[in-house]
Design a protein around this motif. Structure first.
Motif, PDB file in Angstrom:
ATOM      1  N   GLU A   1       0.749  -1.093   0.015  1.00  0.00           N
ATOM      2  CA  GLU A   1       0.050   0.131  -0.008  1.00  0.00           C
ATOM      3  C   GLU A   1       0.868   1.136  -0.201  1.00  0.00           C
ATOM      4  O   GLU A   1       1.853   1.251   0.447  1.00  0.00           O
ATOM      5  CB  GLU A   1      -1.032  -0.010   1.203  1.00  0.00           C
ATOM      6  N   GLY A   2       0.365   2.305  -0.640  1.00  0.00           N
ATOM      7  CA  GLY A   2       1.023   3.673  -0.818  1.00  0.00           C
ATOM      8  C   GLY A   2       2.209   3.856  -1.553  1.00  0.00           C
ATOM      9  O   GLY A   2       2.827   4.884  -1.476  1.00  0.00           O
ATOM     10  N   LYS A   3       2.459   2.928  -2.355  1.00  0.00           N
ATOM     11  CA  LYS A   3       3.766   3.030  -3.346  1.00  0.00           C
ATOM     12  C   LYS A   3       3.152   3.095  -4.805  1.00  0.00           C
ATOM     13  O   LYS A   3       2.287   2.467  -4.994  1.00  0.00           O
ATOM     14  CB  LYS A   3       4.517   1.654  -3.300  1.00  0.00           C
ATOM     15  N   ASP A   4       3.691   3.678  -5.542  1.00  0.00           N
ATOM     16  CA  ASP A   4       3.359   3.826  -6.904  1.00  0.00           C
ATOM     17  C   ASP A   4       3.938   3.035  -7.871  1.00  0.00           C
ATOM     18  O   ASP A   4       5.141   2.552  -7.764  1.00  0.00           O
ATOM     19  CB  ASP A   4       4.003   5.350  -7.512  1.00  0.00           C
ATOM     20  N   TYR A   5       3.012   2.504  -8.693  1.00  0.00           N
ATOM     21  CA  TYR A   5       3.374   1.468  -9.661  1.00  0.00           C
ATOM     22  C   TYR A   5       2.645   1.657 -10.916  1.00  0.00           C
ATOM     23  O   TYR A   5       1.808   2.018 -10.994  1.00  0.00           O
ATOM     24  CB  TYR A   5       2.706   0.164  -9.219  1.00  0.00           C
ATOM     25  N   ALA A   6       3.616   1.251 -11.866  1.00  0.00           N
ATOM     26  CA  ALA A   6       3.165   1.152 -13.348  1.00  0.00           C
ATOM     27  C   ALA A   6       2.527  -0.027 -13.654  1.00  0.00           C
ATOM     28  O   ALA A   6       2.801  -0.972 -12.967  1.00  0.00           O
ATOM     29  CB  ALA A   6       4.349   1.606 -14.292  1.00  0.00           C
TER      30      ALA A   6
END
Length: 505
Positions: free
Chosen positions: A334-339
């Motif tokens: 949770e809370g992390k940016d992913y492509a």
């Protein structure tokens, strides 16, 4: 208590594949289903789908054998063959429909394959979303059986050599199920209109004859349509025309910048439902009231992988490296940016869609869209995302009591260092210097990297206030009106050149 309760027979619940177990197991089944269906295609033969299916860990073997793709690479290697009429390339049979998509940063149209399997999956997800209304409270039940005004692309598709091409919303509307036709507005005749301005005029002319409960589309075009209706009939708000309007189903961009402008057009509150329907497939939808985000569709027609959006996997221009770290749903945080990488029932394989998301509730598989891999500013390490910008604009709009429905930002050299230059749409009276200062302050609060760089290489922030019509006119000039088109939040490359020319003119 829910507004209504639907008890589905076991057979229907099974057919719709409503969530019954973990997202990880659902995704395992989806991958196997996709691989089995496509194993005899040219793509499946080259990348040994049969071997992947027999592997002890198909997910890991899939990542070992199949490379990642962006649009240019998969088009050059595979999809151009389908446009030439070849069948069984990346998905069984011949591709008869293509969604034309240029995204928000590029000029040339992309041809995204659309198959009957993909459209079937999309329809099932739409039904699931409709059934999820039983999770909502305190909204008028009678509105659910009223009309659905869908502001999408034309259903009059371009006929090419052996296939049809057009906006996904137009393709979807053209194939609307028979049972939905009595609810569907603006109807087949108006839906075929290719001229967006003419289509809007026709909708406005018919508006008084319809009883609308749902309005569906990109926020900017929904707002424009409601403003035109209110002006045409000289009423105070949209509910004077459509008293049963209760739902706004939106997607494509963050809704928050538009909310204040929307509320000025209403006689009573709407229930806002967010969706994530891309040309490549129906990715997620809001399935409960006051949810933190949208529920990822994990058990239907798309297999997801998630690439951490960081300097390890992406270069300074936002391009993904050739062999990135790709996580499956069980390994995300949770809370992390992913492509997002998609493998779909239309022959997209490990395909970089270009959006970035983050999980706000992993247990519920709820996500929010945070931006695009190409739409971020990091000239000197400020790592400013569209999510940061949206929140800053929303906070400042509320603080100053002004509506800011559109904005865009560019990064450029300034003296011996760099600056950000904002262009903001605001039809309210506002002090542009105060607005600039407030947005800068909020961004410093939201993003530590930005705050640090504002003390060093990011020397200045400039802001210009423009009428909202300027943004709309630029989209018209670019031929990007209606349907799923939205204004880019960060301008780079050809779009930036065209924007500067437009402003000079």
């Amino acid at each position: 208590m829910a507004i209504f309760d639907i008890q589905l027979p076991p057979g229907i619940a099974k057919a719709l594949r409503l969530p019954q177990n973990s997202a990880s197991r659902q995704q395992d089944r989806v991958l196997r289903k996709l691989l089995r269906k496509a194993r005899f295609t040219k793509f499946g033969q080259k990348y040994r789908f049969d071997e992947i299916l027999m592997a002890k860990n198909p997910n890991a073997r899939f990542q070992e054998l199949v490379p990642t793709y962006n649009y240019n690479r998969i088009y050059d290697e595979w999809w151009h063959l389908t446009l030439e009429g070849q069948q069984d390339v990346c998905w069984p049979k011949k591709i008869k429909y293509y969604a034309l998509s240029s995204g928000t940063s590029e000029s040339a149209s992309k041809y995204i394959p659309i198959t009957s399997d993909l459209l079937k999956g999309n329809r099932i997800v739409m039904i699931k979303q409709l059934l999820s209304l039983r999770n909502y409270t305190d909204i008028p039940v009678k509105s659910i059986g009223k009309g659905w005004l869908m502001l999408g692309g034309s259903t009059a598709l371009q006929k090419e050599s052996g296939y049809y091409a057009g906006d996904l919303s137009g393709i979807t509307a053209k194939k609307v199920p028979f049972w939905f036709q009595r609810f569907y507005k603006p109807g087949k005749k108006i839906a075929r209109e290719r001229d967006w301005n003419k289509k809007l005029e026709d909708i406005v002319s018919k508006a008084k004859d319809w009883d609308i409960g749902f309005i569906v589309g990109v926020p900017a075009w929904i707002q424009m349509c409601m403003e035109m209706i209110i002006e045409r009939y000289g009423v105070k708000n949209i509910h004077d025309i459509w008293p049963n309007l209760a739902f706004c189903v939106h997607g494509g961009v963050s809704f928050e910048p538009y909310k204040k402008g929307f509320e000025k057009l209403l006689g009573k509150p709407l229930t806002y439902i967010e969706t994530y329907l891309a040309s490549e497939g129906f990715i997620a939808y809001q399935d409960r009231q006051h949810a933190k985000g949208m529920r990822l569709v994990t058990n239907e027609h798309i297999f997801f992988e998630f690439v951490p959006f960081d300097h390890v996997n992406f270069d300074s221009a936002g391009d993904m490296i050739s062999n990135p770290q790709a996580l499956t749903i069980k390994d995300v945080e949770e809370g992390k940016d992913y492509a997002i990488l998609l493998s779909t029932s239309a022959g997209a394989w490990r395909y970089l869609i270009g959006d970035t998301i983050k999980f706000v509730d992993k247990k519920r598989c709820e996500i929010v869209i945070t931006g695009r891999t190409k739409h971020f500013l990091s000239l000197v390490g400020e790592h400013l995302s569209v999510d940061n910008m949206n929140k800053a604009v929303q906070m400042v709009g509320e603080e100053l009591n002004v509506s800011i429905p559109e904005y865009t930002v560019i990064g450029e050299p300034y003296e011996t260092f760099f600056c950000h230059r904002w262009y903001v749409a605001c039809d309210d009276t506002v002090d542009k210097d105060l607005l600039c200062t407030k947005i800068d302050e909020k961004l410093k609060q939201l993003n530590d990297d930005y705050a640090v760089e504002r003390k060093s290489a990011l020397k200045e922030v400039f802001l210009e206030v423009l009428p909202e019509e300027s943004f709309m006119e630029f989209m018209r000039v670019k031929g990007k009106v209606g349907g799923q088109h939205k204004f880019p939040r960060v301008l780079k490359g050809k779009m930036l050149e065209d924007w500067k020319k437009f402003l000079n003119q």
